[in-house]
Design a protein around this motif. Structure first.
Motif, PDB file in Angstrom:
ATOM      1  N   VAL A 242      71.095   9.482  16.263  1.00 36.08           N
ATOM      2  CA  VAL A 242      69.999   9.290  16.008  1.00 36.08           C
ATOM      3  C   VAL A 242      68.860  10.760  16.029  1.00 36.08           C
ATOM      4  O   VAL A 242      67.870  10.063  14.833  1.00 36.08           O
ATOM      5  N   ILE A 243      68.857  12.011  16.419  1.00 41.82           N
ATOM      6  CA  ILE A 243      67.763  12.967  15.886  1.00 41.82           C
ATOM      7  C   ILE A 243      68.093  13.051  13.770  1.00 41.82           C
ATOM      8  O   ILE A 243      66.903  12.735  13.145  1.00 41.82           O
ATOM      9  N   ARG A 244      69.516  13.203  13.846  1.00 42.17           N
ATOM     10  CA  ARG A 244      69.455  13.092  12.469  1.00 42.17           C
ATOM     11  C   ARG A 244      69.194  11.681  11.405  1.00 42.17           C
ATOM     12  O   ARG A 244      68.080  12.078  10.334  1.00 42.17           O
ATOM     13  N   ASP A 245      68.990  10.717  12.155  1.00 35.93           N
ATOM     14  CA  ASP A 245      68.560   9.346  11.164  1.00 35.93           C
ATOM     15  C   ASP A 245      66.877   9.283  11.538  1.00 35.93           C
ATOM     16  O   ASP A 245      66.164   9.088  10.549  1.00 35.93           O
ATOM     17  N   SER A 246      66.910   9.688  13.020  1.00 40.36           N
ATOM     18  CA  SER A 246      65.462   9.721  13.105  1.00 40.36           C
ATOM     19  C   SER A 246      64.248  10.691  11.765  1.00 40.36           C
ATOM     20  O   SER A 246      63.650  10.157  11.191  1.00 40.36           O
ATOM     21  N   ILE A 247      65.069  11.639  11.890  1.00 36.07           N
ATOM     22  CA  ILE A 247      64.505  12.275  10.839  1.00 36.07           C
ATOM     23  C   ILE A 247      64.570  12.158   8.887  1.00 36.07           C
ATOM     24  O   ILE A 247      63.445  12.311   8.089  1.00 36.07           O
TER      25      ILE A 247
ATOM     26  N   GLU B 175      73.929  11.737  -1.514  1.00 35.33           N
ATOM     27  CA  GLU B 175      74.212  10.934  -1.709  1.00 35.33           C
ATOM     28  C   GLU B 175      75.133  10.894   0.017  1.00 35.33           C
ATOM     29  O   GLU B 175      75.893   9.850   0.093  1.00 35.33           O
ATOM     30  N   THR B 176      74.468  11.952   0.957  1.00 36.98           N
ATOM     31  CA  THR B 176      74.010  11.806   2.486  1.00 36.98           C
ATOM     32  C   THR B 176      73.475  11.743   3.327  1.00 36.98           C
ATOM     33  O   THR B 176      73.400  11.680   4.354  1.00 36.98           O
ATOM     34  N   TRP B 177      72.275  10.983   2.492  1.00 35.65           N
ATOM     35  CA  TRP B 177      71.061  10.302   3.177  1.00 35.65           C
ATOM     36  C   TRP B 177      72.068   8.703   3.270  1.00 35.65           C
ATOM     37  O   TRP B 177      70.440   8.105   3.506  1.00 35.65           O
ATOM     38  N   ARG B 178      72.629   8.447   4.594  1.00 38.13           N
ATOM     39  CA  ARG B 178      72.789   7.314   4.789  1.00 38.13           C
ATOM     40  C   ARG B 178      73.205   7.453   6.622  1.00 38.13           C
ATOM     41  O   ARG B 178      73.188   8.443   6.510  1.00 38.13           O
ATOM     42  N   ARG B 179      72.903   6.461   7.193  1.00 42.31           N
ATOM     43  CA  ARG B 179      72.935   6.822   9.160  1.00 42.31           C
ATOM     44  C   ARG B 179      74.203   7.244   9.045  1.00 42.31           C
ATOM     45  O   ARG B 179      75.881   7.427   8.655  1.00 42.31           O
ATOM     46  N   MET B 180      73.978   8.510   9.875  1.00 41.35           N
ATOM     47  CA  MET B 180      75.476   8.763  10.366  1.00 41.35           C
ATOM     48  C   MET B 180      77.078   8.075  10.657  1.00 41.35           C
ATOM     49  O   MET B 180      77.396   8.917  10.905  1.00 41.35           O
ATOM     50  N   LEU B 181      76.537   7.184  11.353  1.00 39.85           N
ATOM     51  CA  LEU B 181      77.376   6.183  11.971  1.00 39.85           C
ATOM     52  C   LEU B 181      78.253   6.473  10.183  1.00 39.85           C
ATOM     53  O   LEU B 181      79.647   6.284  10.644  1.00 39.85           O
TER      54      LEU B 181
ATOM     55  N   THR C 124      76.635  19.301  15.199  1.00 39.28           N
ATOM     56  CA  THR C 124      77.534  19.851  15.922  1.00 39.28           C
ATOM     57  C   THR C 124      76.876  19.927  17.220  1.00 39.28           C
ATOM     58  O   THR C 124      77.812  20.109  18.382  1.00 39.28           O
ATOM     59  N   ALA C 125      75.971  20.886  17.597  1.00 35.63           N
ATOM     60  CA  ALA C 125      75.273  21.752  18.149  1.00 35.63           C
ATOM     61  C   ALA C 125      74.468  21.226  18.778  1.00 35.63           C
ATOM     62  O   ALA C 125      74.512  21.346  20.360  1.00 35.63           O
ATOM     63  N   PHE C 126      74.705  19.904  18.591  1.00 38.47           N
ATOM     64  CA  PHE C 126      73.851  18.963  20.066  1.00 38.47           C
ATOM     65  C   PHE C 126      75.362  17.535  20.739  1.00 38.47           C
ATOM     66  O   PHE C 126      74.846  16.280  20.157  1.00 38.47           O
ATOM     67  N   ASP C 127      76.099  18.561  20.559  1.00 33.84           N
ATOM     68  CA  ASP C 127      77.685  17.557  21.993  1.00 33.84           C
ATOM     69  C   ASP C 127      77.923  16.394  20.386  1.00 33.84           C
ATOM     70  O   ASP C 127      78.660  15.656  21.455  1.00 33.84           O
ATOM     71  N   PHE C 128      77.981  16.360  18.948  1.00 39.49           N
ATOM     72  CA  PHE C 128      78.587  15.690  18.523  1.00 39.49           C
ATOM     73  C   PHE C 128      80.331  15.674  18.929  1.00 39.49           C
ATOM     74  O   PHE C 128      80.771  16.816  19.064  1.00 39.49           O
ATOM     75  N   PRO C 129      80.849  14.177  19.168  1.00 40.83           N
ATOM     76  CA  PRO C 129      82.415  14.918  19.648  1.00 40.83           C
ATOM     77  C   PRO C 129      83.212  15.368  18.563  1.00 40.83           C
ATOM     78  O   PRO C 129      83.083  14.688  17.330  1.00 40.83           O
ATOM     79  N   ASP C 130      83.826  15.899  19.120  1.00 42.03           N
ATOM     80  CA  ASP C 130      85.441  16.243  17.811  1.00 42.03           C
ATOM     81  C   ASP C 130      85.860  15.338  18.053  1.00 42.03           C
ATOM     82  O   ASP C 130      86.265  14.009  18.969  1.00 42.03           O
ATOM     83  N   CYS C 131      86.537  14.646  16.436  1.00 39.89           N
ATOM     84  CA  CYS C 131      86.961  12.973  16.621  1.00 39.89           C
ATOM     85  C   CYS C 131      88.482  13.445  16.757  1.00 39.89           C
ATOM     86  O   CYS C 131      88.749  12.195  16.677  1.00 39.89           O
ATOM     87  N   GLY C 132      88.931  14.267  17.338  1.00 36.08           N
ATOM     88  CA  GLY C 132      90.262  14.089  17.740  1.00 36.08           C
ATOM     89  C   GLY C 132      90.230  13.834  19.620  1.00 36.08           C
ATOM     90  O   GLY C 132      91.991  13.699  19.901  1.00 36.08           O
TER      91      GLY C 132
ATOM     92  N   LEU D 119      60.064  14.337  19.953  1.00 40.03           N
ATOM     93  CA  LEU D 119      61.530  13.844  18.750  1.00 40.03           C
ATOM     94  C   LEU D 119      62.868  13.735  20.294  1.00 40.03           C
ATOM     95  O   LEU D 119      63.488  12.635  19.445  1.00 40.03           O
ATOM     96  N   ALA D 120      63.783  14.775  20.648  1.00 40.74           N
ATOM     97  CA  ALA D 120      64.755  14.370  20.496  1.00 40.74           C
ATOM     98  C   ALA D 120      64.741  13.962  22.401  1.00 40.74           C
ATOM     99  O   ALA D 120      66.325  13.820  23.087  1.00 40.74           O
ATOM    100  N   PHE D 121      64.473  13.995  23.144  1.00 38.52           N
ATOM    101  CA  PHE D 121      64.049  13.265  24.307  1.00 38.52           C
ATOM    102  C   PHE D 121      63.068  11.556  24.173  1.00 38.52           C
ATOM    103  O   PHE D 121      62.190  11.030  24.050  1.00 38.52           O
TER     104      PHE D 121
END
Length: 588
Positions: free
Chosen positions: A425-430, A467-473, A487-495, A584-586
């Protein structure tokens, strides 16, 4: 409750035994993971596009059928086409001493993907060398219906005249018109992130068919279709190129195999002592945990669909002690940021007790009880509507001294619990603020990492380019890859599979939102947009930055402070400061 611990021993905390664990595995014994072709509805866009491309491929193939055979490269396998013939046996004679084939399929015009050479069709296979290399890669693997590393491998002396050959004896006469060869088909489909894709060498071979008098007749071969026919019919070359181009297009735009669950015949399930496959012990029947009255009335002869159907009935019974409670708690967690039971994946003895036990019981009862036609039983939509329309959800998040003293974590919901939004959400909002967010739905994901050698480490090579300016989804994320920003904002490890994300506060978060290439670039773009939409009037542009990032106008004090910076040509710095704000973040 968690049952994973019971794979090797009885659960340490909850009354779940090792027998319970393997009884539940028996329920899903007919499912294994592997490459499977997707099952789309007729009106799905990928299905429609795939059908269109297939029709074009068939049109091109029709131009070649009357003039001999041809070979197609499908990446994961090669397919030799030849004039249809009815026979009781085929023999393939290879011209190279070294082979590696996980499957050699014989196909016909009836049932386009039915492998007539499959052992399950009753087809018998013989050949040379039958034991494969060093006796570890037997020829039976070539028609066992399994793709992967378990292959028939040969390594003969190139100086000798001996060459590998395979013979398939069908149960009766079969009409055949194609051969399909692969050496590790699953690996090809599952490793499109490698810089060197696995591929099948262009093996040269001839194919013989058995005639009615039980003598062999040469019928087709790779040299004949790739050299002789092309030499005598030069126009075929363009047609084959057209087919190959359509095949490549189909692999991009049509349905693609996925590494997902697929169905197999269920086998008898045994308890594995200490979780070891080499130590099977007592047979167990398909069932759920005994503590929850999980007897399904089945034995090992039950079919896979029957096992899963009975388990689903048990699981979704309104009287089930866990399902409704766990579900409403999980939905509550997503709405309020924390569940009524904070340990959303553990209602057992090692989990936390509910903060509002009576509320949990009431919600579970409402969830399984139909109110009317618009609010049926088990309706997640109705549950969500009720939660977001509640006073608890709609109250302010502003604190007060008394509330902070008695319940600083807001677990008792005296105010709306403060919640930091997710990394996405933070990234896509920016990106939304700068006006660069690509809102296209569907299509290929985008990558931020490199294509690598098989055992090399991942490297992030582009996490902020256009080319990366799509939704982070839509970001393709590999295991243990740090994008060096979010990743610093607790984006989960995909494993890992997690019931909820942790929420941390670290210096890296502020550093990444202030100094990363992504934020520097986007801040410039936001500033440019604000000036453009304010006719280059600086004070209006400052206010526009607040609107774009925080969805509100600036206060007089904020405007004054920001103007001092903006006058020095640093409007982008104002944007970076706003991006770093808690607002912005909350959630407000």
């Amino acid at each position: 409750v968690t049952v994973g611990c019971a794979r090797c021993h009885n659960h340490k905390f909850d009354p779940v035994s090792i027998q319970d664990y393997y009884s539940m595995t028996a329920v899903f014994q007919d499912i294994e993971f592997g490459s499977r072709h997707p099952e789309f509805s007729e009106d799905h866009p990928l299905r429609k596009r795939g059908k269109e491309l297939w029709q074009r491929i068939q049109t091109q193939r029709d131009k070649l059928r009357d003039a001999g055979g041809w070979e197609e490269n499908w990446g994961a396998y090669r397919e030799l086409h030849f004039p249809a013939v009815t026979t009781t046996a085929v023999r393939i004679r290879f011209k190279t001493p070294n082979l590696g084939l996980d499957e050699l399929e014989v196909l016909g015009p009836h049932g386009l993907n039915r492998n007539l050479a499959d052992a399950r069709e009753g087809t018998e296979v013989t050949g040379f060398p039958e034991e494969g290399t060093d006796g570890r890669n037997p020829i039976e693997r070539i028609n066992d219906g399994e793709y992967g590393t378990m292959a028939w491998r040969t390594k003969l002396d190139a100086k000798k005249e001996e060459r590998p050959w395979v013979e398939f004896q069908f149960q009766g006469p079969q009409t055949v018109n194609r051969l399909r060869l692969s050496n590790n088909r699953e690996y090809f489909y599952d490793t499109d992130y490698l810089n060197k894709k696995p591929y099948l060498p262009k093996y040269q071979f001839d194919m013989d068919i058995m005639k009615e008098d039980e003598t062999w007749q040469s019928w087709a071969g790779t040299w004949a279709v790739n050299s002789k026919l092309l030499k005598n019919n030069a126009e075929r070359k363009q047609t084959i190129a057209n087919i190959q181009g359509l095949i490549d297009q189909l692999s991009e735009e049509g349905p693609q195999p996925s590494f997902v669950g697929r169905f197999v015949e269920p086998v008898v399930t045994h308890v594995l002592l200490r979780g070891s496959p080499e130590s099977p012990h007592d047979e167990v029947m398909p069932a759920a945990p005994e503590i929850f009255d999980g007897d399904l009335g089945l034995d090992s002869s039950a079919s896979g669909p029957e096992r899963r159907r009975e388990f689903a009935k048990w699981l979704t019974s309104p009287e089930h002690p866990l399902t409704a409670r766990v579900m409403v708690n999980r939905v509550w967690h997503h709405v309020f940021g924390s569940g009524i039971v904070p340990t959303t994946s553990d209602f057992g003895r090692a989990g936390a007790p509910p903060t509002h036990p009576e509320l949990l019981e009431w919600l579970a009862d409402e969830f399984v009880s139909p109110a009317d036609a618009d609010n049926p039983a088990w309706s997640v939509k109705s549950l969500l509507r009720m939660l977001v329309m509640s006073d608890a959800f709609r109250q302010s998040s502003l604190p007060n001294e008394e509330g902070l003293k008695r319940d600083a974590g807001s677990a008792l919901l005296w105010r709306f619990p403060p919640r930091r939004v997710e990394a996405e959400v933070i990234r896509d909002s920016i990106l939304m603020a700068s006006g660069t967010l690509d809102l296209q739905i569907g299509g290929r994901s985008y990558r931020i990492h490199n294509e690598k050698a098989t055992y090399a480490q991942w490297e992030v090579i582009n996490n902020h380019g256009k080319e990366t300016w799509r939704r982070m989804l839509y970001q393709e994320r590999m295991r243990r890859v740090d994008d060096q920003i979010f990743t610093a904002f607790d984006f989960p490890d995909c494993g890992q599979v997690r019931a909820k994300r942790p929420v941390s506060t670290t210096p890296l978060q502020a550093l990444n939102l202030m100094n990363s290439d992504f934020v520097l670039e986007q801040s410039d773009l936001i500033a440019e947009r604000a000036l453009r939409e304010s006719n280059d009037e600086l004070e209006l542009a400052v206010d526009r930055c607040f609107e774009l990032l925080l969805d509100r106008s600036s206060t007089e004090a904020e405007r004054t402070a920001c103007m001092n910076i903006a006058r020095d040509g640093e409007l982008a710095l104002v944007c970076r400061a706003l991006i770093n704000s808690n607002e912005l973040a909350f959630l407000p």
